[in-house]
Scaffold this active site. Sequence first.
Site, short mmCIF file in Angstrom:
data_model
loop_
_atom_site.label_atom_id
_atom_site.label_comp_id
_atom_site.label_asym_id
_atom_site.label_seq_id
_atom_site.Cartn_x
_atom_site.Cartn_y
_atom_site.Cartn_z
N ASP A 136 49.15 26.77 95.44
CA ASP A 136 48.12 27.36 96.54
C ASP A 136 49.40 28.04 97.56
OD1 ASP A 136 47.96 24.96 96.84
OD2 ASP A 136 47.21 25.04 98.82
N GLU A 187 47.28 23.25 87.32
CA GLU A 187 47.44 24.24 88.26
C GLU A 187 49.21 23.88 88.29
OE1 GLU A 187 45.68 23.63 91.61
OE2 GLU A 187 47.17 24.52 93.35
#
Length: 587
Positions: free
Chosen positions: A185, A564
């Site tokens: 992110d 991630e």
Amino acid sequence: MRVSVIILLLLATRLVNGQSLSTTIRLNQVGFYPNAAKVAVIVHDAGASAASGKFQLMTPDQKKVVFTGTLSGPKQNQISGKTSQFADFSAFKQKGTYVVAVPGLGHSYPVEIRPDVHRAAAIGALKGFYYQRTSTDLPARYAGKWARPAGHPDTRVLIHPSAVSPGRSAGTVISSPRGWYDAGDYNKYIVNSGITVGTLLSLYEDFPAYAKSFDTNIPETGNAVPDLLDEVLWNLRWMLTMQDPADGGVYHKLTNPSFDGMVMPDKATKDRYVIQKSITATLDFAAVLAQASRVFKQYNKALPGLSDSCRTAAVKAWKWAEQNPNAVYRQNEMNTQFDPDVVTGSYEDRDASDEWVWAALELYVTTKDDAYYTAAKLKSDEKLSLPSWNQVRLLGYYTLARFANELTPLGKQGSESVKKQLLAFADDLIQGTDQQAYGTVMGKSARDYIWGSSSVAANQGIALIQAYNLTKDNRYLRFALTNLDYLLGRNATGYSLLTGFGAKPIMNPHHRPSVADGITEPVPGLLSGGPNGNAPKQDKCPGYTATSADEMLLDDSCSYASNEIAINWNAPLVYLATAIEALQTKL
Ligand code: 9MR
């Protein structure tokens, strides 16, 4: 008729000349040092084992056998129930590229044996931070085919209503550029920056000469400061802007209210806010800035005043913490009071006792003021926990042990007991490793396979390097290497968890630029979070087929709970790979 004869002939040649690739032979895909341990792990279904009991090391064309060995007896994997055997070719020390072959089963990916075999991976993982830089173009000269325009200038960031203070009302605009994107992110979180920068600065303090030799081809390369520290500075300068100059408190994070879509950074242009000051962010900040003040003191000529500014900021943060010990960050509660609601990473941690210890010890070692040492309230019977973003006590212990000879009598005395505790912790990590299915320190318990388990492996490695530094006992080093082997392929997933390195690396991490840039290969040098037993429930990404925690990784960008990337996972890998390289002759 003729066709089938040809097929038969081809098959026969294949049988004579060798076997095909077997992905059940798991090994460090980057390679091995000539003088060090070299182990491949053969994975079988429960109860099975290799019929011949033998393995060979061969040239990749399978024309020449250079070493023959006996497979170990079968070991049962406590987590998956599968059986494994070791092919140990440590005795073979010749440089070259080889495959491990098991008759009847197949051969491994080709791997290299040579000195400096992890250097490129160590430098690559450090370069990974460059690709995470906020507020700057990444030109092709440094970023190659992953060049991209700047995103998130962060020069017009809003004070969130949770973060108001005298002189900074809600909606006030501040400038808070630079820093690294946290992970897949695009937000920036102080707590996670804390352990990340602390780990990289510790690498510098533990191995300065080696760290100085790194050239990561970043815009600052060639200036008076090592690339490792130049990279750290990119984030440190951002961190400094996160301190409220009025009172010394530090905002928990700089974020959009909700996560950006899977777009390139320059296409993500939502409003960004700084959110409530928190005790954990402020103490982590104090620890890191105190440490930075020590490190950058040696670079006063190139960076005049920086060391002093870091020290002043650290002391100011500590004072705020003393006055606001209950400022715990609770996102849901905050959202009931303030708008807009914020749903990005919370890095919530209700127990700040370890953050107090870390900040106190870094401030003590930097200032030599006994008051900080006393404030750490060290206990010799404390149960130690591996470092992670919400557990930073050991980072302070590492520092105290590192500088044991330069302390005041009070701290010197305390450091003796801390050293003993660290060694007991390391001994505990090593205990029973040889009996494990993969022979790695990582994975002795299914509990290791949490969200970001790769950082468990890397931080275990660091704890062992610390023990080596204290004792010079190379047993610790050898066990640390098993976890580097784990991260680079000797594991139950069969992947090298570092993008861009190894024959079968992660290809589809949950990482916005890697998803949105249209380039097949993901941005290199980024460490996947790795297998996580709870991932399917957490990210609900369809497609998981694994049934055990050690295999629970899905190389799909929707799997943010197993695949991630994050700065606090990359940093301990940079540490581990660099330390192992620096100490390779001692293995
Ligand atoms: O690393 C964090 C992990 O320990 C938590 O279990 C998880 C859920 O709260 O969050 C992880 O951190 C994420 C952060 O909140 C936002 N940026 C991405 C981070 C890595 O997934």
